[in-house]
Design an enzyme around this catalytic site. Structure first.
Site, PDB file in Angstrom:
ATOM      1  N   ARG A  20       0.823  -1.215   0.000  1.00 60.13           N
ATOM      2  CA  ARG A  20       0.000   0.000   0.000  1.00 60.13           C
ATOM      3  C   ARG A  20       0.851   1.257   0.000  1.00 60.13           C
ATOM      4  NH1 ARG A  20      -3.567  -0.409   5.016  1.00 60.13           N
ATOM      5  NH2 ARG A  20      -1.628  -1.297   5.748  1.00 60.13           N
ATOM      6  N   ASN A  38      -6.174  -2.716   2.109  1.00 55.91           N
ATOM      7  CA  ASN A  38      -6.145  -4.160   2.273  1.00 55.91           C
ATOM      8  C   ASN A  38      -7.571  -4.679   2.398  1.00 55.91           C
ATOM      9  OD1 ASN A  38      -3.357  -4.371   2.286  1.00 55.91           O
ATOM     10  ND2 ASN A  38      -3.187  -4.386   4.508  1.00 55.91           N
TER      11      ASN A  38
END
Length: 91
Positions: A20, A38
């Site tokens: 990320r 996520n």
């Protein structure tokens, strides 16, 4: 330039490997807006919005991702832009 939006789902070893954070850094460097998060099933979901070339570069980047990631698959759906502004990591 034409603006586009890609909704991406990335599977493999993509959580706990800075995927990320690296996605955010890469998107910002390319001038792409959107978000990344996520999912509970182990995948990463992202939205990229911006000019077509930059968004396509982000979709291609997802196939490799962060250095510690091991990407198995990338599913992409193209959508109408929704005016994303900036790039953020969603929880």
């Amino acid at each position: 330039m034409s603006r586009t939006r890609a909704h991406v789902f990335v599977s493999g070893r993509v959580q706990g490997v800075f995927y990320r954070a690296t996605t955010k850094e890469t998107a910002e460097s390319k001038g792409v807006h959107g978000w990344v998060r996520n999912l509970e099933d182990g995948r990463v979901e992202a939205v990229f919005e911006g000019n077509e070339d930059a968004v396509e570069a982000m979709v291609e980047w997802c196939h490799t991702g962060s250095p510690a990631a091991s990407v198995e698959d990338v599913d992409v759906e193209y959508e109408e832009p929704q005016g994303e502004d900036g790039f953020r990591i969603r929880r």
